[in-house]
Design a protein around this motif. Structure first.
Motif, PDB file in Angstrom:
ATOM      1  N   HIS A  57       0.943  -1.120  -0.174  1.00  0.00           N
ATOM      2  CA  HIS A  57       0.014   0.017  -0.084  1.00  0.00           C
ATOM      3  C   HIS A  57       1.032   1.142  -0.095  1.00  0.00           C
ATOM      4  CE1 HIS A  57      -2.945   3.036   1.446  1.00  0.00           C
ATOM      5  NE2 HIS A  57      -3.835   2.204   1.109  1.00  0.00           N
ATOM      6  N   GLU A  58       0.504   2.115  -0.777  1.00  0.00           N
ATOM      7  CA  GLU A  58       1.109   3.505  -0.803  1.00  0.00           C
ATOM      8  C   GLU A  58       1.540   3.962   0.399  1.00  0.00           C
ATOM      9  OE1 GLU A  58       0.344   6.070  -4.629  1.00  0.00           O
ATOM     10  OE2 GLU A  58      -0.723   6.478  -3.011  1.00  0.00           O
ATOM     11  N   GLY A  59       2.833   4.525   0.656  1.00  0.00           N
ATOM     12  CA  GLY A  59       3.193   4.979   1.920  1.00  0.00           C
ATOM     13  C   GLY A  59       4.059   3.859   2.754  1.00  0.00           C
ATOM     14  N   SER A  60       4.341   2.929   2.350  1.00  0.00           N
ATOM     15  CA  SER A  60       5.399   1.919   2.677  1.00  0.00           C
ATOM     16  C   SER A  60       4.658   1.072   3.825  1.00  0.00           C
ATOM     17  CB  SER A  60       6.543   2.567   3.317  1.00  0.00           C
ATOM     18  OG  SER A  60       7.235   2.958   2.185  1.00  0.00           O
ATOM     19  N   ARG A  88      -8.369 -16.398   8.040  1.00  0.00           N
ATOM     20  CA  ARG A  88      -7.511 -15.722   7.205  1.00  0.00           C
ATOM     21  C   ARG A  88      -6.588 -15.000   8.269  1.00  0.00           C
ATOM     22  NH1 ARG A  88      -8.995 -11.946   2.210  1.00  0.00           N
ATOM     23  NH2 ARG A  88      -8.468 -13.926   1.137  1.00  0.00           N
ATOM     24  N   GLY A  89      -5.098 -15.369   8.299  1.00  0.00           N
ATOM     25  CA  GLY A  89      -4.429 -14.497   8.889  1.00  0.00           C
ATOM     26  C   GLY A  89      -3.674 -13.420   8.345  1.00  0.00           C
ATOM     27  N   VAL A  90      -3.666 -12.163   8.810  1.00  0.00           N
ATOM     28  CA  VAL A  90      -3.105 -10.961   8.380  1.00  0.00           C
ATOM     29  C   VAL A  90      -2.003 -10.179   9.052  1.00  0.00           C
ATOM     30  CG1 VAL A  90      -3.639  -8.742   7.325  1.00  0.00           C
ATOM     31  CG2 VAL A  90      -5.033 -10.438   7.099  1.00  0.00           C
ATOM     32  N   ALA A  91      -0.854 -10.069   8.779  1.00  0.00           N
ATOM     33  CA  ALA A  91       0.272  -9.438   9.429  1.00  0.00           C
ATOM     34  C   ALA A  91       0.495  -8.068   8.578  1.00  0.00           C
ATOM     35  CB  ALA A  91       1.274 -10.124   9.389  1.00  0.00           C
ATOM     36  N   TRP A  92       0.746  -6.990   9.270  1.00  0.00           N
ATOM     37  CA  TRP A  92       1.021  -5.801   8.300  1.00  0.00           C
ATOM     38  C   TRP A  92       2.088  -5.026   9.331  1.00  0.00           C
ATOM     39  CZ3 TRP A  92      -0.208  -1.094  11.297  1.00  0.00           C
ATOM     40  CH2 TRP A  92      -0.889  -1.359  12.475  1.00  0.00           C
ATOM     41  N   ASP A  93       2.805  -4.135   8.438  1.00  0.00           N
ATOM     42  CA  ASP A  93       3.649  -3.210   9.002  1.00  0.00           C
ATOM     43  C   ASP A  93       3.678  -2.003   8.217  1.00  0.00           C
ATOM     44  OD1 ASP A  93       6.250  -2.722  10.165  1.00  0.00           O
ATOM     45  OD2 ASP A  93       7.176  -2.745   8.269  1.00  0.00           O
ATOM     46  N   ASP A  94       3.623  -0.848   8.985  1.00  0.00           N
ATOM     47  CA  ASP A  94       3.430   0.538   8.551  1.00  0.00           C
ATOM     48  C   ASP A  94       4.674   1.313   8.944  1.00  0.00           C
ATOM     49  OD1 ASP A  94       2.552   3.526   8.473  1.00  0.00           O
ATOM     50  OD2 ASP A  94       0.769   2.398   7.785  1.00  0.00           O
ATOM     51  N   ASP A  95       5.209   2.270   8.140  1.00  0.00           N
ATOM     52  CA  ASP A  95       6.311   2.774   8.288  1.00  0.00           C
ATOM     53  C   ASP A  95       6.285   3.926   9.662  1.00  0.00           C
ATOM     54  OD1 ASP A  95       8.043   2.043   6.734  1.00  0.00           O
ATOM     55  OD2 ASP A  95       8.141   3.568   5.441  1.00  0.00           O
ATOM     56  N   ASP A  96       5.004   4.090  10.137  1.00  0.00           N
ATOM     57  CA  ASP A  96       4.779   5.023  11.106  1.00  0.00           C
ATOM     58  C   ASP A  96       4.915   4.482  12.533  1.00  0.00           C
ATOM     59  OD1 ASP A  96       3.991   6.969   9.416  1.00  0.00           O
ATOM     60  OD2 ASP A  96       1.720   6.606   9.477  1.00  0.00           O
ATOM     61  N   ASP A  97       5.865   3.284  12.522  1.00  0.00           N
ATOM     62  CA  ASP A  97       6.316   2.601  13.942  1.00  0.00           C
ATOM     63  C   ASP A  97       4.883   1.727  14.355  1.00  0.00           C
ATOM     64  OD1 ASP A  97       8.933   3.214  13.658  1.00  0.00           O
ATOM     65  OD2 ASP A  97       8.559   5.042  14.936  1.00  0.00           O
ATOM     66  N   LEU A  98       4.028   1.346  13.517  1.00  0.00           N
ATOM     67  CA  LEU A  98       2.723   0.667  13.668  1.00  0.00           C
ATOM     68  C   LEU A  98       3.066  -0.705  12.999  1.00  0.00           C
ATOM     69  CD1 LEU A  98       0.011   3.273  13.398  1.00  0.00           C
ATOM     70  CD2 LEU A  98       1.138   2.481  15.469  1.00  0.00           C
ATOM     71  N   ASP A  99       2.733  -1.887  13.591  1.00  0.00           N
ATOM     72  CA  ASP A  99       2.593  -3.095  13.181  1.00  0.00           C
ATOM     73  C   ASP A  99       1.602  -3.938  14.068  1.00  0.00           C
ATOM     74  OD1 ASP A  99       4.197  -4.126  15.329  1.00  0.00           O
ATOM     75  OD2 ASP A  99       5.897  -3.713  14.160  1.00  0.00           O
ATOM     76  N   GLY A 100       1.343  -5.034  13.400  1.00  0.00           N
ATOM     77  CA  GLY A 100       0.321  -5.907  14.054  1.00  0.00           C
ATOM     78  C   GLY A 100      -0.282  -6.988  13.074  1.00  0.00           C
ATOM     79  N   GLY A 101      -1.273  -7.608  13.682  1.00  0.00           N
ATOM     80  CA  GLY A 101      -1.765  -8.477  12.701  1.00  0.00           C
ATOM     81  C   GLY A 101      -3.000  -9.211  13.675  1.00  0.00           C
TER      82      GLY A 101
END
Length: 189
Positions: A57-60, A88-101
């Motif tokens: 997704h745009e924005g890293s 459905r398992g989803v893991a995500w990482d955002d450049d705003d120092d947020l991540d989860g799943g």
């Protein structure tokens, strides 16, 4: 960070290169702000379905999903349908120092329209409450709707809408991880 881009790129590229030997189908979709690749490992005649996907997704922002469903053929009225129930398992990482799943529970259904050969509609919905969420996610909702048309024996074109949202821990609001009108192609092996 939950995972790094370079750690994702190699397995994704290797998976795409091995797709004809390991997968039943692969699809590629675009929204105005994201690109997604998905591989499913069993066809609609199998009793199970497993798949994996990657979304940029745009924005890293990076999302990885893994799917596992029991599936079968049924009918809605007189319309032939393939339906699945599972995870459905989803893991995500955002450049705003947020991540989860999260690991969402839900399912999917694909309804074929016999009066218009090649036309089908697919919907999927998965929800993960707080107990099945980790990292900065407090819950996760994943919805997708598609209309597909089989243009040749082994390829579909499709259009639809995707919505992936997570509430953030500590009452920090929520974030739409991916949302928008989508278009894409699906190739069957």
């Amino acid at each position: 960070m939950l995972f790094r881009t370079s750690a994702i790129a190699l397995p994704v590229m290797l998976s795409l290169a091995a797709a004809p030997a390991l997968a039943a189908d692969a699809d590629f979709s675009l929204t105005n702000e994201s690109v997604k690749g998905q591989m499913n490992f069993f066809d609609s005649r199998s009793d199970i379905q497993a798949g994996a996907g990657y979304t940029y997704h745009e924005g890293s922002r990076h999302l990885i999903n893994g799917d596992f469903h029991a599936q079968g053929r049924t009918a809605l009225g007189n319309l032939p349908t393939t339906a699945g129930i599972g995870f459905r398992g989803v893991a995500w990482d955002d450049d705003d120092d947020l991540d989860g799943g999260a690991v969402g529970i839900g399912g999917f259904a694909t309804v074929n329209i016999p009066d218009v050969p090649g036309l089908s509609f697919t919907g999927s919905a998965h929800y993960a409450p707080s107990i099945l969420s980790f990292g900065d996610s407090d819950d996760l909702t994943n919805l997708e709707l598609r209309a597909s048309y089989r243009v040749i024996r082994n390829a579909d074109v499709f259009a639809g809408y995707r919505y992936i949202n997570t509430d953030l821990d500590d009452s920090n609001g929520d974030i739409n991880l991916d949302e928008g009108v989508l278009a894409g192609i699906k190739i069957f092996f």
